[in-house]
Design a protein around this motif. Structure first.
Motif, PDB file in Angstrom:
ATOM      1  N   CYS A  74      10.182   3.762 -12.675  1.00  0.00           N
ATOM      2  CA  CYS A  74      11.307   4.045 -13.580  1.00  0.00           C
ATOM      3  C   CYS A  74      11.054   5.249 -14.451  1.00  0.00           C
ATOM      4  CB  CYS A  74      11.500   2.876 -14.536  1.00  0.00           C
ATOM      5  SG  CYS A  74      12.405   1.656 -13.767  1.00  0.00           S
ATOM      6  N   SER A  75       9.766   5.503 -14.742  1.00  0.00           N
ATOM      7  CA  SER A  75       9.456   6.603 -15.651  1.00  0.00           C
ATOM      8  C   SER A  75      10.043   7.912 -15.104  1.00  0.00           C
ATOM      9  CB  SER A  75       7.946   6.733 -15.844  1.00  0.00           C
ATOM     10  OG  SER A  75       7.344   7.127 -14.624  1.00  0.00           O
ATOM     11  N   ILE A  76      10.175   8.026 -13.775  1.00  0.00           N
ATOM     12  CA  ILE A  76      10.639   9.302 -13.202  1.00  0.00           C
ATOM     13  C   ILE A  76      12.136   9.529 -13.477  1.00  0.00           C
ATOM     14  CG2 ILE A  76      10.782  10.714 -11.093  1.00  0.00           C
ATOM     15  CD1 ILE A  76       8.271   9.074 -10.104  1.00  0.00           C
ATOM     16  N   PRO A  77      13.042   8.644 -12.969  1.00  0.00           N
ATOM     17  CA  PRO A  77      14.465   8.924 -13.268  1.00  0.00           C
ATOM     18  C   PRO A  77      14.773   8.913 -14.763  1.00  0.00           C
ATOM     19  CG  PRO A  77      14.208   6.812 -12.098  1.00  0.00           C
ATOM     20  CD  PRO A  77      12.887   7.494 -12.083  1.00  0.00           C
ATOM     21  N   ILE A  78      14.118   8.018 -15.533  1.00  0.00           N
ATOM     22  CA  ILE A  78      14.452   7.928 -16.963  1.00  0.00           C
ATOM     23  C   ILE A  78      14.014   9.205 -17.700  1.00  0.00           C
ATOM     24  CG2 ILE A  78      13.978   6.668 -19.123  1.00  0.00           C
ATOM     25  CD1 ILE A  78      14.086   4.080 -17.481  1.00  0.00           C
ATOM     26  N   ALA A 108      17.492  -0.687  -8.452  1.00  0.00           N
ATOM     27  CA  ALA A 108      16.907  -0.996  -7.134  1.00  0.00           C
ATOM     28  C   ALA A 108      15.399  -1.186  -7.240  1.00  0.00           C
ATOM     29  CB  ALA A 108      17.233   0.124  -6.151  1.00  0.00           C
ATOM     30  N   VAL A 109      14.753  -0.332  -8.040  1.00  0.00           N
ATOM     31  CA  VAL A 109      13.301  -0.449  -8.174  1.00  0.00           C
ATOM     32  C   VAL A 109      12.944  -1.749  -8.925  1.00  0.00           C
ATOM     33  CG1 VAL A 109      11.361   0.603  -9.390  1.00  0.00           C
ATOM     34  CG2 VAL A 109      12.763   1.994  -7.910  1.00  0.00           C
ATOM     35  N   GLY A 110      13.805  -2.145  -9.867  1.00  0.00           N
ATOM     36  CA  GLY A 110      13.595  -3.417 -10.576  1.00  0.00           C
ATOM     37  C   GLY A 110      13.609  -4.578  -9.587  1.00  0.00           C
ATOM     38  N   GLY A 114       3.548  -6.039 -10.628  1.00  0.00           N
ATOM     39  CA  GLY A 114       4.962  -5.714 -10.383  1.00  0.00           C
ATOM     40  C   GLY A 114       5.537  -4.922 -11.557  1.00  0.00           C
ATOM     41  N   LEU A 115       5.163  -5.339 -12.781  1.00  0.00           N
ATOM     42  CA  LEU A 115       5.677  -4.658 -13.978  1.00  0.00           C
ATOM     43  C   LEU A 115       5.146  -3.223 -14.050  1.00  0.00           C
ATOM     44  CD1 LEU A 115       7.323  -4.964 -16.609  1.00  0.00           C
ATOM     45  CD2 LEU A 115       5.213  -5.656 -17.749  1.00  0.00           C
ATOM     46  N   LEU A 116       3.860  -3.061 -13.741  1.00  0.00           N
ATOM     47  CA  LEU A 116       3.270  -1.704 -13.764  1.00  0.00           C
ATOM     48  C   LEU A 116       3.975  -0.786 -12.767  1.00  0.00           C
ATOM     49  CD1 LEU A 116      -0.614  -2.143 -13.976  1.00  0.00           C
ATOM     50  CD2 LEU A 116       0.944  -1.168 -15.673  1.00  0.00           C
ATOM     51  N   LEU A 117       4.242  -1.354 -11.596  1.00  0.00           N
ATOM     52  CA  LEU A 117       4.926  -0.593 -10.553  1.00  0.00           C
ATOM     53  C   LEU A 117       6.323  -0.187 -11.032  1.00  0.00           C
ATOM     54  CD1 LEU A 117       3.904  -0.039  -7.682  1.00  0.00           C
ATOM     55  CD2 LEU A 117       5.302  -1.924  -6.895  1.00  0.00           C
ATOM     56  N   PHE A 118       7.014  -1.140 -11.659  1.00  0.00           N
ATOM     57  CA  PHE A 118       8.362  -0.894 -12.161  1.00  0.00           C
ATOM     58  C   PHE A 118       8.334   0.235 -13.201  1.00  0.00           C
ATOM     59  CE2 PHE A 118      11.671  -2.026 -15.378  1.00  0.00           C
ATOM     60  CZ  PHE A 118      12.767  -1.705 -14.602  1.00  0.00           C
ATOM     61  N   VAL A 164       0.853  -1.202   0.000  1.00  0.00           N
ATOM     62  CA  VAL A 164       0.000   0.000   0.000  1.00  0.00           C
ATOM     63  C   VAL A 164       0.888   1.251   0.000  1.00  0.00           C
ATOM     64  CG1 VAL A 164      -1.670   1.350   1.369  1.00  0.00           C
ATOM     65  CG2 VAL A 164      -1.995  -1.116   1.077  1.00  0.00           C
ATOM     66  N   PHE A 165       1.948   1.225   0.841  1.00  0.00           N
ATOM     67  CA  PHE A 165       2.849   2.380   0.886  1.00  0.00           C
ATOM     68  C   PHE A 165       3.499   2.600  -0.484  1.00  0.00           C
ATOM     69  CE2 PHE A 165       7.221   3.847   0.928  1.00  0.00           C
ATOM     70  CZ  PHE A 165       7.023   5.152   1.378  1.00  0.00           C
ATOM     71  N   VAL A 166       3.999   1.502  -1.084  1.00  0.00           N
ATOM     72  CA  VAL A 166       4.743   1.632  -2.343  1.00  0.00           C
ATOM     73  C   VAL A 166       3.838   2.184  -3.457  1.00  0.00           C
ATOM     74  CG1 VAL A 166       5.942   0.291  -4.112  1.00  0.00           C
ATOM     75  CG2 VAL A 166       6.506  -0.052  -1.731  1.00  0.00           C
ATOM     76  N   ILE A 167       2.570   1.757  -3.467  1.00  0.00           N
ATOM     77  CA  ILE A 167       1.642   2.274  -4.488  1.00  0.00           C
ATOM     78  C   ILE A 167       1.333   3.759  -4.200  1.00  0.00           C
ATOM     79  CG2 ILE A 167      -0.719   2.101  -5.419  1.00  0.00           C
ATOM     80  CD1 ILE A 167      -0.470  -0.937  -5.058  1.00  0.00           C
ATOM     81  N   GLY A 168       1.083   4.068  -2.920  1.00  0.00           N
ATOM     82  CA  GLY A 168       0.779   5.455  -2.555  1.00  0.00           C
ATOM     83  C   GLY A 168       1.951   6.379  -2.872  1.00  0.00           C
ATOM     84  N   HIS A 169       3.163   5.915  -2.558  1.00  0.00           N
ATOM     85  CA  HIS A 169       4.365   6.729  -2.795  1.00  0.00           C
ATOM     86  C   HIS A 169       4.555   6.963  -4.296  1.00  0.00           C
ATOM     87  CE1 HIS A 169       8.082   8.563  -1.639  1.00  0.00           C
ATOM     88  NE2 HIS A 169       8.864   7.650  -2.199  1.00  0.00           N
ATOM     89  N   LEU A 170       4.262   5.925  -5.098  1.00  0.00           N
ATOM     90  CA  LEU A 170       4.389   6.081  -6.548  1.00  0.00           C
ATOM     91  C   LEU A 170       3.391   7.127  -7.046  1.00  0.00           C
ATOM     92  CD1 LEU A 170       5.373   5.296  -9.372  1.00  0.00           C
ATOM     93  CD2 LEU A 170       3.704   3.453  -9.384  1.00  0.00           C
TER      94      LEU A 170
END
Ligand code: HEM
Length: 238
Positions: A222-226, A177-179, A214-218, A27-33
């Motif tokens: 990743c979209s941010i740093p890239i 790391a996110v991968g 998991g792929l959607l989260l990745f 839940v945290f990881v989705i909210g943070h994204l």
């Protein structure tokens, strides 16, 4: 607390604790994204969001402590269960024995978990504690402040993100790391379905769902740093 101690006494209880703390971390990881993706809506949005979080001291510290408790519970149950499993395994198959039908993610859960833990420490030093040495840019993010209407100052998180991810090594370390985090989370999600007895769908169906999420989260993270590495935000932050 009593419920936690009672659950801790049995292996099944520990599996529940691991699954439930895993859900909280998901839940945290989705909210943070979702919070971080606001960087694409411009400085006002992401800075407004960061300022809102910082201004709610009770909410901020409550979620920080809750998150820490979930991480401790998750790691402690993982270590304890893996010790129990090893002790219960009667035969040592030797180093050369082929792994049983286990996926790459499941064989590397401990390792990916450890690397993710290192990443989180780095990430906290980078953006929360703002330690200049770790951003590799020779700048102090603490100086990135913006003025509010009442003339007080608040961190310019947009600027921190744009400048932070302009460094290829930093952006690459986040992508890696996110991968690993997403690999860890997607395997964790499949195991959680099993632990909580959510077996309405076939094993393949559950694994496929977990991999998809998991792929959607990745892709989201990743979209941010890239994008920043490719020039996003350069018109706003010179
Ligand atoms: C591209 C990926 C990510 C970006 C751009 C990002 C961005 C940020 C930023 C800017 C902050 C500081 C917020 C502020 O001080 O206002 C922060 C804090 C934090 N991030 Fe991330 N993050 C990313 C990935 C992750 C991941 C994968 C995790 C966990 C698995 C994570 C966990 C945290 C935690 C625990 C905090 C501290 C929150 C607090 O201050 O209490 N982040 N992140």
């Amino acid at each position: 607390m009593k419920v936690i101690t009672r659950l801790w006494r049995s292996s099944l209880g520990k599996k529940y604790l691991m699954a439930l703390s895993g859900i909280a971390l998901w839940v945290f990881v989705i909210g943070h994204l979702l919070g971080n993706l606001q960087v694409f809506l411009g400085p006002e949005k992401i800075n407004g969001y960061a300022h809102f979080l910082k201004s709610q001291a009770g909410l901020l510290w409550g979620s920080r402590l809750g998150l820490l408790a979930m991480v401790v519970l998750h790691v402690a149950s993982a270590i304890s269960l893996s010790r129990q499993n090893r002790a219960a395994r009667p035969i040592d198959y030797g180093a050369g024995a082929p792994p049983l039908a286990a996926s790459y993610a499941s064989r590397t859960m401990l390792m990916s978990g450890l690397i993710v833990a290192f990443f989180i420490v780095y990430h906290l030093l980078h953006y929360t504690l703002i330690v200049p040495a770790v951003n590799l840019q020779g700048v102090d993010f603490a100086t990135y402040q913006r003025k509010l209407a009442d003339n007080s100052e608040t961190p310019d998180v947009y600027r921190m993100m744009i400048v932070g991810f302009r460094h290829p090594a930093v952006a690459a370390s986040y992508v890696i790391a996110v991968g690993l985090l997403c690999l860890h989370l997607s395997h964790g999600l499949s195991s959680m379905f099993q632990s909580l007895g959510i077996t309405r769908f076939s094993r393949e169906g559950r694994d496929c769902f977990a991999r998809g999420v998991g792929l959607l989260l990745f892709l989201g993270y990743c979209s941010i740093p890239i994008s920043i590495l490719l020039g996003f935000g350069k018109e706003v932050v010179k």
